[in-house]
Design an enzyme around this catalytic site. Structure first.
Site, PDB file in Angstrom:
ATOM      1  N   SER A 132      39.913  29.061  38.982  1.00  0.00           N
ATOM      2  CA  SER A 132      41.157  29.684  39.215  1.00  0.00           C
ATOM      3  C   SER A 132      42.237  28.120  39.324  1.00  0.00           C
ATOM      4  O   SER A 132      42.267  27.480  38.628  1.00  0.00           O
ATOM      5  CB  SER A 132      40.904  30.023  40.551  1.00  0.00           C
ATOM      6  OG  SER A 132      42.468  30.627  41.500  1.00  0.00           O
ATOM      7  N   HIS A 152      38.563  38.109  40.578  1.00  0.00           N
ATOM      8  CA  HIS A 152      39.200  36.948  40.577  1.00  0.00           C
ATOM      9  C   HIS A 152      38.338  36.072  40.537  1.00  0.00           C
ATOM     10  O   HIS A 152      37.628  35.018  40.510  1.00  0.00           O
ATOM     11  CB  HIS A 152      40.518  36.184  41.498  1.00  0.00           C
ATOM     12  CG  HIS A 152      40.459  35.169  40.963  1.00  0.00           C
ATOM     13  ND1 HIS A 152      41.817  34.720  40.145  1.00  0.00           N
ATOM     14  CD2 HIS A 152      40.509  34.474  42.307  1.00  0.00           C
ATOM     15  CE1 HIS A 152      42.086  33.509  40.322  1.00  0.00           C
ATOM     16  NE2 HIS A 152      41.427  33.390  41.112  1.00  0.00           N
ATOM     17  N   ASP A 178      41.688  41.544  37.235  1.00  0.00           N
ATOM     18  CA  ASP A 178      41.983  40.166  38.342  1.00  0.00           C
ATOM     19  C   ASP A 178      43.647  39.991  38.348  1.00  0.00           C
ATOM     20  O   ASP A 178      44.333  40.433  37.762  1.00  0.00           O
ATOM     21  CB  ASP A 178      42.272  38.988  37.691  1.00  0.00           C
ATOM     22  CG  ASP A 178      42.193  37.757  38.594  1.00  0.00           C
ATOM     23  OD1 ASP A 178      42.529  37.797  39.109  1.00  0.00           O
ATOM     24  OD2 ASP A 178      41.424  36.338  38.346  1.00  0.00           O
TER      25      ASP A 178
END
EC number: 3.1.1.85
Length: 254
Positions: free
Chosen positions: A82, A235, A207
């Protein structure tokens, strides 16, 4: 203000650095470390302002990267999840001699949506920023729920993420704000074409923060890179499809 970040190293073998995402800390990698340490020397850092590095602060992406590089291995495979993917990519672009291979997980060179580019709607990021100024623990909790949303094991994933966050000192609100600004403003799409090392991009099909369309868009832009999509994951594929995730990392990083 401390400039030293909290690092932990495990196992033996080629150096592998793991970078966590926004609002989290290095404890999210516990299960991943256990699975990968027989094959690698795994290095886990708490990014500036997070976990045991909560006393550190960096005001932008470049400064975060500089602080991380200070005590990082001389050369390693870098894996960023991320927001951590942006940090790892920035390091790969600006200190390529330190990065043998690059792996990004549920990450994007530009997190904010801007038609036709898919991403997080700017108003969602603005709402997070406003909420953050009022109550950052509620904001992080919402973000965790958003990260797991869509995954068949969403409840379990959120619980694991929450345990990781609560196991270390709370993040510094200033650093959380810097992180949201990075997610809102940074755009590394054009720069990516100059990457010199092998790259693997890992995505979760479900996601909600990094839409799967990002994967196909980058396939066109970066034909020499590898990508893999975890069908059951949102995610946090390293939690949802842990064994398959570790296999992808092992095969690419070896």
């Amino acid at each position: 203000m401390s400039t030293n970040l909290h690092w932990q190293s495990f196992g033996q073998g080629p150096d592998l650095v793991l970078l966590h995402g926004w609002g989290m800390n290095g404890a999210v990698w516990q299960q991943t470390v256990e699975s990968l340490q027989p094959y690698f020397r795994v290095h886990v850092v708490d990014l500036p302002g997070y976990g045991h590095s909560a006393e550190s602060h960096a005001e932008d992406l470049a400064k975060i990267a500089d602080l991380v590089l200070q005590d990082a291995p001389e050369k390693a495979v870098w894996l960023g999840w991320s927001l951590g993917g942006l940090v790892a990519t920035h390091i790969a672009l600006n200190a390529p001699q330190r990065v043998s291979k690059l792996i990004t997980v549920a990450s994007s060179p530009k997190f904010a949506a801007e038609r036709p580019w898919r991403g997080i709607q700017p108003n969602v990021l603005t709402a997070f920023t406003d909420q953050l100024l009022e109550d950052f623990s509620v904001t992080i909790e919402r973000f965790m729920a958003l990260q797991a949303m869509g995954s068949p094991s969403a409840r379990k994933d959120v619980k694991q993420l929450k345990q990781a966050v609560l196991s270390r000192p709370q993040p510094n609100p200033d650093s959380l704000l810097v992180g949201l600004n990075i997610l809102a403003d940074v755009d590394l799409r054009d720069a990516l074409t100059s990457l010199s090392m092998p790259m693997l991009r890992l995505y979760g099909r479900l996601d909600g923060l990094v839409p799967i369309k990002v994967a196909s868009d980058l396939n066109e832009q970066l034909p020499s890179t590898q990508q893999f999509v975890f069908n059951q994951s949102s995610h946090a594929p390293f939690m949802t499809e842990h064994e398959a995730f570790c296999l992808q990392v092992r095969e690419f990083a070896a």
